[in-house]
Scaffold this motif. Structure first.
Motif, PDB file in Angstrom:
ATOM      1  N   SER A 834       0.856  -1.197   0.000  1.00  0.00           N
ATOM      2  CA  SER A 834       0.000   0.000   0.000  1.00  0.00           C
ATOM      3  C   SER A 834       0.886   1.239   0.000  1.00  0.00           C
ATOM      4  O   SER A 834       2.069   1.158   0.321  1.00  0.00           O
ATOM      5  CB  SER A 834      -0.880   0.004   1.250  1.00  0.00           C
ATOM      6  N   GLY A 835       0.313   2.380  -0.322  1.00  0.00           N
ATOM      7  CA  GLY A 835       1.073   3.634  -0.340  1.00  0.00           C
ATOM      8  C   GLY A 835       1.545   3.955  -1.750  1.00  0.00           C
ATOM      9  O   GLY A 835       2.079   3.090  -2.438  1.00  0.00           O
ATOM     10  N   THR A 836       1.347   5.203  -2.181  1.00  0.00           N
ATOM     11  CA  THR A 836       1.647   5.578  -3.575  1.00  0.00           C
ATOM     12  C   THR A 836       3.099   5.323  -3.938  1.00  0.00           C
ATOM     13  O   THR A 836       3.405   4.686  -4.953  1.00  0.00           O
ATOM     14  CB  THR A 836       1.347   7.091  -3.757  1.00  0.00           C
ATOM     15  N   CYS A 842       7.567  -0.792  -6.285  1.00  0.00           N
ATOM     16  CA  CYS A 842       7.355  -2.207  -6.622  1.00  0.00           C
ATOM     17  C   CYS A 842       7.083  -2.379  -8.124  1.00  0.00           C
ATOM     18  O   CYS A 842       7.595  -3.303  -8.753  1.00  0.00           O
ATOM     19  CB  CYS A 842       6.206  -2.788  -5.811  1.00  0.00           C
ATOM     20  N   ALA A 843       6.282  -1.464  -8.693  1.00  0.00           N
ATOM     21  CA  ALA A 843       5.951  -1.588 -10.120  1.00  0.00           C
ATOM     22  C   ALA A 843       7.213  -1.452 -10.968  1.00  0.00           C
ATOM     23  O   ALA A 843       7.451  -2.236 -11.901  1.00  0.00           O
ATOM     24  CB  ALA A 843       4.929  -0.520 -10.505  1.00  0.00           C
ATOM     25  N   VAL A 844       8.055  -0.464 -10.625  1.00  0.00           N
ATOM     26  CA  VAL A 844       9.272  -0.243 -11.426  1.00  0.00           C
ATOM     27  C   VAL A 844      10.236  -1.416 -11.235  1.00  0.00           C
ATOM     28  O   VAL A 844      10.839  -1.920 -12.196  1.00  0.00           O
ATOM     29  CB  VAL A 844       9.926   1.105 -11.047  1.00  0.00           C
ATOM     30  N   ASP A 915      10.102  10.342  -2.642  1.00  0.00           N
ATOM     31  CA  ASP A 915       9.976   9.353  -3.726  1.00  0.00           C
ATOM     32  C   ASP A 915      11.358   9.099  -4.320  1.00  0.00           C
ATOM     33  O   ASP A 915      11.902   9.951  -5.015  1.00  0.00           O
ATOM     34  CB  ASP A 915       9.021   9.913  -4.790  1.00  0.00           C
ATOM     35  N   PRO A 916      11.953   7.924  -4.019  1.00  0.00           N
ATOM     36  CA  PRO A 916      13.330   7.682  -4.487  1.00  0.00           C
ATOM     37  C   PRO A 916      13.438   7.620  -6.015  1.00  0.00           C
ATOM     38  O   PRO A 916      14.510   7.807  -6.578  1.00  0.00           O
ATOM     39  CB  PRO A 916      13.706   6.342  -3.849  1.00  0.00           C
ATOM     40  N   PRO A 924       4.056   4.278 -14.153  1.00  0.00           N
ATOM     41  CA  PRO A 924       4.689   2.957 -14.239  1.00  0.00           C
ATOM     42  C   PRO A 924       4.076   2.061 -15.337  1.00  0.00           C
ATOM     43  O   PRO A 924       4.766   1.199 -15.888  1.00  0.00           O
ATOM     44  CB  PRO A 924       4.458   2.344 -12.864  1.00  0.00           C
ATOM     45  N   LYS A 925       2.792   2.290 -15.673  1.00  0.00           N
ATOM     46  CA  LYS A 925       2.168   1.460 -16.727  1.00  0.00           C
ATOM     47  C   LYS A 925       2.840   1.742 -18.078  1.00  0.00           C
ATOM     48  O   LYS A 925       3.098   0.827 -18.859  1.00  0.00           O
ATOM     49  CB  LYS A 925       0.666   1.762 -16.823  1.00  0.00           C
TER      50      LYS A 925
END
Length: 971
Positions: A834-836, A842-844, A915-916, A924-925
């Motif tokens: 959870s969390g933006t 995780c997506a990247v 945001d690292p 990310p899509k």
């Protein structure tokens, strides 16, 4: 520690030193006791002293120390060291009841508290014989022992009054009732008989009546959750005797003291409470007894004097009437106009009066007066009870009651007008009456939210409140001034904005009043007005509207802190914080002067922190000064450091535990303002932050982690260069945190900052060990929280060092480990993240594993490629999985017991979300589509064939949407 005379002697000497007023003697003694409390036999040494010491002061001191030791350490908290050995626990439970019952009353009270703390954790499962051991003592006939048992039972059972319903609670109460209800009832009857036998022996009566009061309190606790069958069957016994005790008037038990409630008053007060409980909760069963209780309590009210000693009795009696009059089927008892008039005249109005005792409290004991009047803990005051009765009566009889009282209010105000100097108390009562009539519903945040339509609040404000606020002499009639300020404060949501704006400069003037109550109320009213929200959710009163008064507001608030009795006034400090927050950049010109005053105040309170709220708002105000000033000009951060660091250094050197979490937060805030380098003053402190002793206190962990993150963010390279020998210490902290279920997320925050900001080569040698530690924890206890943090970490690692590096480090620990992690953790669990920012990482990371890791395309890992892609598309499109397995309950940090200062988050030291990945990836899509396109050009034909054979249709449709949005195709 052996149980021997030498140790008893040493302990005696240290206990004596803890009573020394000189902090240079007291503090080291306290530190010594804290350092040995983990040793076996320590609690038994304390119990031996409190039983056998010849010195009474040492006995009491040992009892208090023992109780506090139990309070801090008895509860076993997961992941925390258990400071009490099993042998000591058993020995304490075996001896403490006997010891308590044979001790003098002062020590008995401390041990009774200790038993209830132990009981809260261990009873009934781990201490099954506690109750039977206590009940058998009822037969002793010795009321010193019986009262000891009753006192302990009361402190053990009173939590039933506020616990939430649960099966566990029901079964415990059932067990207690089975063992305790009958002996308690027998004891009640026997004690009443003894009262008749010894009706002329004052000493016997005193002991017996204190027993009856305790028995009545136990009755309340045991009946609170539900009506037990036993008490329903024995209602006749209890209620007949309660009624008889209410009407009893024993001349011997009447006291001459006007202040202190006597035993008779205390007992009758508790009986009123018990009757109110039955009237509210079990009205059907109680109906036969109700009329006689109403009559008895009415007679009691009419015949009881105005002395302070009757306050609790009168307020409980009025509360009984209040709880009866708002129940629909008792309505008929009050319908008659004469009854209403007589209640108003004989009960409500007399108990609204401001008595000389109230006046004394207002002048000489302002803190207690404020606590009772402002914070609503005046539950046991006559005025509060009378207000509740007015509200109760208004439920069904609003018209007639308002009419009756309007007459009273007008005549009181007329009396006041004739001779204000003499009759000011009439106006005070009138304001109180109007307030109680007008207020139907109230909240802490908004004041009165629902008002009686029949009372014109605005008109009353203009005619009777404003003149008092405007009077040029702020020190004349301080009680009426305080009433007027309080009126503005509680009706702030009902009064129009222009009247509130008219009141603001007047309230600022009242900050200079000599009366503590008056200037405290003024500060509190301003603070509440400044939090009010306008139509578009901005503050109702704006900084621009405050501009003409800003200087006077700040001046008067800080001057008020210098008034006698207000050196640590939390209301003033909160008003300073709220003013800073409202005025924002308007305070910048004043900060150079104000910061000096704030740091001076901090230095003073750090010598002996005693007012936690005051201290909290003081730190909040410091944070606001830093934030607001540095937002306008970041270079001013160094002048704040010059002002604050000397005080912070002293706090750290003296180990002022309450203040450390705050100091770490303010330091984080300062360090985060710096551009990308760490000043030398911070580097000098760095090694101290890694000391294990700091990390043992739970309250320090969140702010310390944040401070270390700030160090890493601003100077990862500096640390790697000039403090490389400290990296193992830094990882040691991570290792400690990761082992704890309560704090593992903090360990991951730290680890993520190390990965993100430390030069890669500085941690190469430690990387494998980090992963091994994480796997050990995964095998030991795998919680949802840990999995979520672990997923974010491995994906951040992948983003930072690349997918190949991630695959290689897993496979270097154990062959094929990478595939196992994907199959057992990433694919099934990623939906829980959870969390933006966390989701983006995780997506990247997963996109990189899918498209930049050759092993995924041409080894046995290839079979995981489609499931991983499917999981990623699900991660984008499906709702987050927030289910938590039944066997996981997270202990909240705040739950940890004892006096350790829990972590107090400073609202104005808040940290911006970091945001690292930053702007490198917007969507990310789109990144997934572009990365798949790149992969497919490197090995044409492979990707489309894998997709067409294995990916489910819905996921494929989403993927085509991403490819279109990114305007790319797969080849």
């Amino acid at each position: 520690m052996e149980l021997n005379d030498a140790n008893l002697q040493t302990l005696t000497e240290f206990l004596r030193k803890t009573l020394d007023p000189d902090p240079t003697i007291r503090r080291p003694a306290e530190k010594f006791l804290e350092s040995v409390e983990g040793n076996q036999n320590y609690p038994l040494l304390l119990l031996t002293l409190l039983e056998k010491s010849q010195d009474n002061v040492i006995r009491v001191c040992a009892a208090v120390t023992f109780k506090n030791y139990i309070k801090r350490n008895w509860r076993i908290v997961e992941d925390e060291p258990d400071k009490i050995s099993d042998l000591d626990r058993t020995a304490i439970k075996a001896n403490i009841v006997n010891l308590m019952l044979s001790s003098p009353e002062q020590i008995q009270k401390q041990l009774s508290d200790a038993i209830s703390i132990i009981g809260r954790e261990d009873f009934p499962q781990k201490w099954p014989d506690l109750l039977t051991e206590m009940v058998t003592r009822f037969r002793s006939g010795d009321f010193h022992i019986i009262n000891g048992v009753l006192r302990t039972a009361h402190s053990l059972f009173k939590r039933y009054r506020h616990e939430f319903k649960s099966n566990e609670l029901w079964s415990e109460i059932k067990l207690v009732l089975d063992t305790f209800a009958l002996p308690l009832t027998e004891l009640f009857k026997a004690t009443i008989e003894l009262c008749q036998t010894h009706a002329t022996d004052i000493n016997a009566l005193k002991v017996l009546f204190s027993s009856l009061t305790l028995i009545s309190k136990l009755f309340y606790s045991l009946n609170f959750q539900d009506l037990p069958e036993f008490f329903e069957d024995n209602m006749e016994t209890w209620m007949t005797n309660f009624h008889a005790l209410l009407t009893l008037d024993n001349k011997l038990l009447q006291t001459d003291d006007e202040e202190e409630a006597g035993l008779l008053e205390l007992l009758k007060s508790q009986i009123c409470d018990n009757a109110a409980l039955y009237a509210q909760k079990y009205d059907e069963e109680f109906q036969p007894y109700l009329p006689r209780f109403v009559t008895a309590i009415w007679n009691l009210l009419v015949s009881t004097g105005q002395e302070v000693k009757y306050d609790l009795l009168v307020s409980n009696a009025i509360q009984f009437l209040a709880s009866v009059c708002e129940r629909p089927h008792y309505k008929h008892l009050f319908e008659d106009q004469n009854t209403l008039t007589s209640i108003c005249e004989k009960v409500i109005v007399p108990n609204m009066e401001f008595r000389s005792a109230d006046e004394e409290a207002f002048e000489d004991n302002s803190e207690e007066y404020i606590r009772r009047d402002l914070e609503g803990s005046d539950i046991d005051t006559r005025r509060r009870a009378a207000c509740d009765l007015v509200r109760g009566l208004c439920k069904f009889f609003e018209g007639p009651v308002t009419a009756i009282f309007s007459g009273y209010v007008n005549s009181m105000l007329a009396e006041y007008a004739k001779n204000p100097g003499e009759n000011w108390k009439h106006k005070d009562a009138a304001i109180y009456l109007v307030t109680s009539l007008a207020s139907k519903a109230q909240t802490q945040k908004h004041g009165i939210t629902q008002a009686n339509e029949l009372v014109n609040l605005t008109e009353f404000f203009v005619n009777h409140i404003l003149p008092d606020l405007k009077s040029p002499n702020v020190n004349e009639f301080p009680v009426l001034k305080a009433d007027a300020i309080k009126y503005v404060m509680i009706f702030r949501s009902q009064l129009p904005k222009e009247q509130l704006l008219q009141a603001v400069p007047l309230l600022i003037t009242h900050l200079q009043a000599e009366s503590t109550v008056e200037h405290t109320y003024a500060a509190h009213a301003l603070e509440r007005l400044f939090t009010m929200r306008g139509p578009n959710n901005s503050t109702l009163i704006t900084a621009a509207e405050m501009a003409p008064f800003t200087e006077q507001l700040l001046n008067n608030l800080f001057k008020a802190l210098a008034l006698p009795g207000s050196a640590e006034n939390e209301y003033i400090m909160k008003a300073i914080m709220r003013s800073f927050s409202l005025l924002q950049e308007a305070i910048v010109p004043y900060i150079p002067t104000l910061i000096g005053q704030l740091t001076h105040k901090l230095l003073l309170v750090s010598k002996n922190p005693s007012k936690p709220h005051f201290n909290h708002y003081l730190f909040e105000s410091l944070c606001l000064s830093v934030r607001i000033t540095c937002k306008a000009n970041p270079t001013t951060v160094s002048s704040f450091e010059e002002a604050l660091f000397p005080v912070f250094t002293e706090i750290l050197q003296n180990d002022v535990q309450e203040f450390l979490p705050y100091v770490f937060q303010v330091m984080s805030l300062l360090l985060e303002i710096h551009s990308n380098s760490i000043p030398a003053s911070y580097m000098a402190l760095f090694p101290h932050l890694l000391q294990p002793v700091l990390w043992e206190r739970t309250g320090n962990i969140p702010p310390l982690v944040r401070l270390l993150q700030a160090y890493l963010e601003k100077g990862g390279a500096t640390i790697a260069g000039s403090a490389a020998d400290k990296i193992p210490g830094l990882l040691g902290v991570f290792q400690k945190l990761i082992a704890s279920k309560a704090n593992d997320h903090q360990g991951f925050y730290l680890l993520n900052s190390i990965i993100e900001h430390m030069p890669p080569e500085s941690i190469t040698q430690y990387r494998k060990q980090i992963f091994i530690l994480l796997f050990q924890r995964l095998q030991g206890s795998k919680t949802t929280k840990f999995i979520k943090s672990f997923l974010v970490f491995i994906n951040l690692y992948c983003v930072k060092y690349g997918a190949i590096a991630l695959q290689e480090i897993f496979d270097s620990i154990q062959p094929k480990m990478f595939g196992m992690v994907l199959e057992k953790i990433v694919i099934p669990e990623v939906q829980k993240v959870s969390g933006t920012v966390e989701k983006k990482i995780c997506a990247v990371g997963i996109t990189k594993v899918l498209t930049e890791c050759p092993a995924m395309m041409d080894t046995e890992y290839t079979k995981l490629w489609i499931p991983l892609l499917q999981a990623l598309i699900g991660f984008f499109e499906l709702p987050e999985d927030d289910s938590i397995p039944d066997d996981e309950h997270f202990i909240d940090i705040e739950d940890t017991p004892g006096y350790q200062t829990a972590f107090s988050q400073l609202a104005f030291a808040g940290k911006k979300e970091h945001d690292p990945i930053g702007d490198a990836v917007g969507n990310p899509k789109i990144l997934l589509a572009q990365s798949l396109h790149k992969l497919s050009t490197a090995c044409p034909g492979r990707v489309p064939s894998m997709l067409s054979t294995s990916l489910n249709a819905e996921a494929l449709q989403f993927l085509q949407g991403y490819l279109q949005a990114a305007t790319v195709q797969l080849v």
